[in-house]
Write a protein that holds these residues in place. Sequence first.
Motif, PDB file in Angstrom:
ATOM      1  N   ILE A 235      -3.338   1.662  17.026  1.00  0.00           N
ATOM      2  CA  ILE A 235      -4.654   1.635  16.362  1.00  0.00           C
ATOM      3  C   ILE A 235      -4.624   0.419  15.138  1.00  0.00           C
ATOM      4  CG2 ILE A 235      -5.887   2.939  14.552  1.00  0.00           C
ATOM      5  CD1 ILE A 235      -5.918   4.230  17.604  1.00  0.00           C
ATOM      6  N   ALA A 236      -3.548   0.311  14.341  1.00  0.00           N
ATOM      7  CA  ALA A 236      -3.413  -0.644  13.401  1.00  0.00           C
ATOM      8  C   ALA A 236      -3.558  -1.895  14.010  1.00  0.00           C
ATOM      9  CB  ALA A 236      -2.124  -0.464  12.597  1.00  0.00           C
ATOM     10  N   PHE A 237      -3.113  -2.328  15.273  1.00  0.00           N
ATOM     11  CA  PHE A 237      -2.898  -3.748  15.752  1.00  0.00           C
ATOM     12  C   PHE A 237      -4.451  -4.009  15.889  1.00  0.00           C
ATOM     13  CE2 PHE A 237       1.247  -2.998  17.697  1.00  0.00           C
ATOM     14  CZ  PHE A 237       2.023  -2.985  16.493  1.00  0.00           C
ATOM     15  N   TYR A 238      -5.295  -3.114  16.272  1.00  0.00           N
ATOM     16  CA  TYR A 238      -6.577  -3.646  16.632  1.00  0.00           C
ATOM     17  C   TYR A 238      -7.864  -3.650  15.412  1.00  0.00           C
ATOM     18  CZ  TYR A 238      -5.815  -4.206  21.512  1.00  0.00           C
ATOM     19  OH  TYR A 238      -5.098  -4.913  22.573  1.00  0.00           O
ATOM     20  N   LEU A 239      -7.281  -3.168  14.394  1.00  0.00           N
ATOM     21  CA  LEU A 239      -8.140  -3.052  13.195  1.00  0.00           C
ATOM     22  C   LEU A 239      -8.900  -4.540  12.703  1.00  0.00           C
ATOM     23  CD1 LEU A 239      -6.162  -0.714  10.631  1.00  0.00           C
ATOM     24  CD2 LEU A 239      -8.241  -0.371  11.642  1.00  0.00           C
ATOM     25  N   THR A 240      -7.968  -5.563  12.831  1.00  0.00           N
ATOM     26  CA  THR A 240      -8.614  -6.893  12.495  1.00  0.00           C
ATOM     27  C   THR A 240      -9.749  -7.141  13.645  1.00  0.00           C
ATOM     28  OG1 THR A 240      -6.423  -7.275  12.093  1.00  0.00           O
ATOM     29  CG2 THR A 240      -7.979  -9.023  11.803  1.00  0.00           C
TER      30      THR A 240
ATOM     31  N   LYS B 117       2.392   7.264  14.187  1.00  0.00           N
ATOM     32  CA  LYS B 117       2.533   7.585  15.352  1.00  0.00           C
ATOM     33  C   LYS B 117       1.634   6.760  16.410  1.00  0.00           C
ATOM     34  CE  LYS B 117       1.976  12.267  17.272  1.00  0.00           C
ATOM     35  NZ  LYS B 117       1.106  13.614  17.083  1.00  0.00           N
ATOM     36  N   HIS B 118       0.753   6.196  16.114  1.00  0.00           N
ATOM     37  CA  HIS B 118      -0.003   5.526  17.013  1.00  0.00           C
ATOM     38  C   HIS B 118      -0.644   4.147  16.537  1.00  0.00           C
ATOM     39  CE1 HIS B 118      -0.865   9.377  19.059  1.00  0.00           C
ATOM     40  NE2 HIS B 118      -1.336   9.989  18.003  1.00  0.00           N
ATOM     41  N   LEU B 119       0.613   3.239  16.415  1.00  0.00           N
ATOM     42  CA  LEU B 119       0.561   1.899  15.905  1.00  0.00           C
ATOM     43  C   LEU B 119      -0.631   1.106  16.279  1.00  0.00           C
ATOM     44  CD1 LEU B 119       2.174   0.483  13.437  1.00  0.00           C
ATOM     45  CD2 LEU B 119       3.642  -0.342  15.276  1.00  0.00           C
TER      46      LEU B 119
ATOM     47  N   GLN C 255       6.592  -1.633  13.248  1.00  0.00           N
ATOM     48  CA  GLN C 255       6.931  -0.220  13.201  1.00  0.00           C
ATOM     49  C   GLN C 255       7.942   0.007  12.152  1.00  0.00           C
ATOM     50  OE1 GLN C 255       6.100   1.961  16.564  1.00  0.00           O
ATOM     51  NE2 GLN C 255       6.098   3.331  14.816  1.00  0.00           N
ATOM     52  N   LYS C 256       8.878  -0.850  11.801  1.00  0.00           N
ATOM     53  CA  LYS C 256       9.732  -0.646  10.680  1.00  0.00           C
ATOM     54  C   LYS C 256       9.013  -0.946   9.252  1.00  0.00           C
ATOM     55  CE  LYS C 256      14.428  -2.569   9.844  1.00  0.00           C
ATOM     56  NZ  LYS C 256      15.232  -3.711  10.274  1.00  0.00           N
ATOM     57  N   HIS C 257       8.048  -1.795   9.147  1.00  0.00           N
ATOM     58  CA  HIS C 257       7.458  -2.044   7.883  1.00  0.00           C
ATOM     59  C   HIS C 257       5.884  -1.921   7.997  1.00  0.00           C
ATOM     60  CE1 HIS C 257      11.279  -3.502   6.532  1.00  0.00           C
ATOM     61  NE2 HIS C 257      11.357  -4.229   7.681  1.00  0.00           N
ATOM     62  N   LEU C 258       5.697  -0.431   8.064  1.00  0.00           N
ATOM     63  CA  LEU C 258       4.226  -0.348   8.540  1.00  0.00           C
ATOM     64  C   LEU C 258       3.252  -0.830   7.487  1.00  0.00           C
ATOM     65  CD1 LEU C 258       2.622   1.010  10.775  1.00  0.00           C
ATOM     66  CD2 LEU C 258       2.872   3.308   9.261  1.00  0.00           C
ATOM     67  N   ILE C 259       3.754  -0.990   6.264  1.00  0.00           N
ATOM     68  CA  ILE C 259       2.915  -1.372   5.066  1.00  0.00           C
ATOM     69  C   ILE C 259       2.061  -2.563   5.424  1.00  0.00           C
ATOM     70  CG2 ILE C 259       4.706  -2.338   3.714  1.00  0.00           C
ATOM     71  CD1 ILE C 259       3.206  -0.883   1.096  1.00  0.00           C
ATOM     72  N   ILE C 260       2.986  -3.582   6.059  1.00  0.00           N
ATOM     73  CA  ILE C 260       2.416  -4.837   6.186  1.00  0.00           C
ATOM     74  C   ILE C 260       1.076  -4.858   7.078  1.00  0.00           C
ATOM     75  CG2 ILE C 260       2.916  -7.114   7.667  1.00  0.00           C
ATOM     76  CD1 ILE C 260       4.816  -6.516   5.277  1.00  0.00           C
ATOM     77  N   ALA C 261       1.136  -3.860   8.052  1.00  0.00           N
ATOM     78  CA  ALA C 261      -0.052  -3.518   8.997  1.00  0.00           C
ATOM     79  C   ALA C 261      -1.311  -2.964   7.802  1.00  0.00           C
ATOM     80  CB  ALA C 261       0.032  -2.477  10.095  1.00  0.00           C
TER      81      ALA C 261
END
Lengths: 262, 262
Positions: free
Chosen positions: A117-122, A113-115, B112-118
Motif C-alpha cells: 500500500i505504501a509503495f503505491y501512495l506516490t 503488514k501490507h507494505l 520494511q526495516k525502516h517503515l518511517i521512510i515510506a
Amino acid sequence: MDDYLEDEWMEDVLAQNAAWNTVAPTGDETQDPGLACINLADLLEAPRQLPLDCLLGLGNKEECELYSSAPEPYVGKSVQTELYGRLPWLLGLLVFLSVSSAILEFFDVLLQKHLIIAFYLTALVGCGGNAGSQAASLVLQALATGELVPTFADFWRVLRKELLVALGIAATLSLGIFGRILLFGGSAVDALAIALAMAVTVSFSVLFGASAPLLLQRAGADPAKVSGPLLSTVIDIAGVLVACLSAQLLEAVGAWDTMEKL
Amino acid sequence: MDDYLEDEWMEDVLAQNAAWNTVAPTGDETQDPGLACINLADLLEAPRQLPLDCLLGLGNKEECELYSSAPEPYVGKSVQTELYGRLPWLLGLLVFLSVSSAILEFFDVLLQKHLIIAFYLTALVGCGGNAGSQAASLVLQALATGELVPTFADFWRVLRKELLVALGIAATLSLGIFGRILLFGGSAVDALAIALAMAVTVSFSVLFGASAPLLLQRAGADPAKVSGPLLSTVIDIAGVLVACLSAQLLEAVGAWDTMEKL
C-alpha cells in the motif's frame, strides 16, 4: 457577443472616440463600423497583455487594474528577496503535507503488514493531482474567456458534467493500476485495495479540481494563483487517508485472510 | 521599451494608421504622439486577451496566431469528448508514476526495516513539487513578459541565481522536516535520512523547475502547458529514488545500528 451587447459596446467606443476629437466612424456602418482610436502615449506604456477594452477605457475597472500591475521582475531580485518571498509558502505547505505522514503513522501496524500500500501512495496521489489539475485548468480557462461565471447555476452545470467525467476517469485509472499491480506480482487483494483508493481519490480530485476555481473566484481570491498549491495539498492528504481507509476496510472484512485460505 | 525601439515602433503605428486613411498624428508630437486606430470590426471579433500590437498588425505573426486561436470551449463539449481528450494524458502519466512504485518495490527489504521512510515520501515529493513549480512559474512569468529569453546566457543567469535560492530553500525545509520527525517521536537517524533526501530532492526540484521552461521554449514546445506534468512526474520519481538511496547510504554506514548501541 450577442447583437444587443455589440451595438451598445460600439456606441461606447464611438462616444469615447468623440471625446478624443477624432474622425472615427465612416459613412456605411454596416460594411465598416469605423475605427477605435487609442492614445499612442498610453499604448506605448501599456503592458502587452492588457486587454483592448481596458485601454479604450471601456473595461471593468478593477479587472483592468489587475492587468496594469505588471508582475514583479525576476532578474533584478536578489537571492535574499527571493527566499523571503518563496520560503513562507513552502514552509506552510510543508506543515500541511506532514499531515499525510501523521495519517500514515496512525495506520502504522496495518501498513507494516501490507507494505505494498505504501509503495503505491506516490502513484495514487500523483494520479489524483494530475486529474485534479487537468480539470482545474479547463475550468480556469473557461473562467478566463468568460464562458463560465462563478454563479451557482454554472457551478452545478460544471459539477454535473464533471461527475460523469470523474466516473469515467476513475474507472479507467483504477483498472490501469489494478492491472499494473497484478502484472508485477502483487496479490489480487493488494490490487483491489489500491484500485478502490484510486477510484475514490481520482473522483474526488476531478470534482474538487473543477469546483475550486469557481469557489475561489466567487470568494474573491485569484483562482489562477491559489488553485495549484490548494489542490496538491488537499489531494495529497485525501489520497493518503483514502488509501489507508481502503486497506483498513479490506482488512476488516478479512479479504487478505480469505485469499490466503484459498 | 528603450528610446530607439519606441521611435521605430511609433513610426510603424503611424504608417499603419496612414494605410487606413485616418487623421492620426497631432501637431505637437512630444506632448501628444497621436492616436493608433483599430478597425472596429476587427476589434469586436478579437479575443479579449489578444495583445494590442497583434491587433495593430505589428506583432510577431506566429505569436499573434497563438493568441487568436481561442481555447476550445468547455461548456459545449460532451462528456465523451472530454474523456477522449483527458484520459490519454492521465494514463501516460500513470505509467510514469508507477515507476516510483517499482523503485520502492526494489528497496522492499530496506523499507520494511525502516517503515518511517515510506511515511514521509508523500511529504518529501510534495515539497519537491511545490518548490519546483514555484521556481517554474516565476521563470514562466519572466519569459511571458520578455524579461528572460531562452538563450544560453539567460539560462546560466537563471541557473546561477536559482542555485543559491535552492540551497537556501533546501537548508530550511530539511531543518523543518528534521525537527518535525524528532518532535513526533522519530529517531535521529530516521530524521537524518529524510532530511538528507529532502535537501537533495528540493535542490534538484528548484533547479529543474527553473530550467525546464527555458529548455522547453528553446526546443519549441509550449512551456506553460508541458512544464506542470513534466515537473510533477520527474520530481516524484527523483524524490522516491533519492529517499531510498539516502536510507540505503545510512544503512550501509551502519547509522541505525550505531544509534541502537549508544
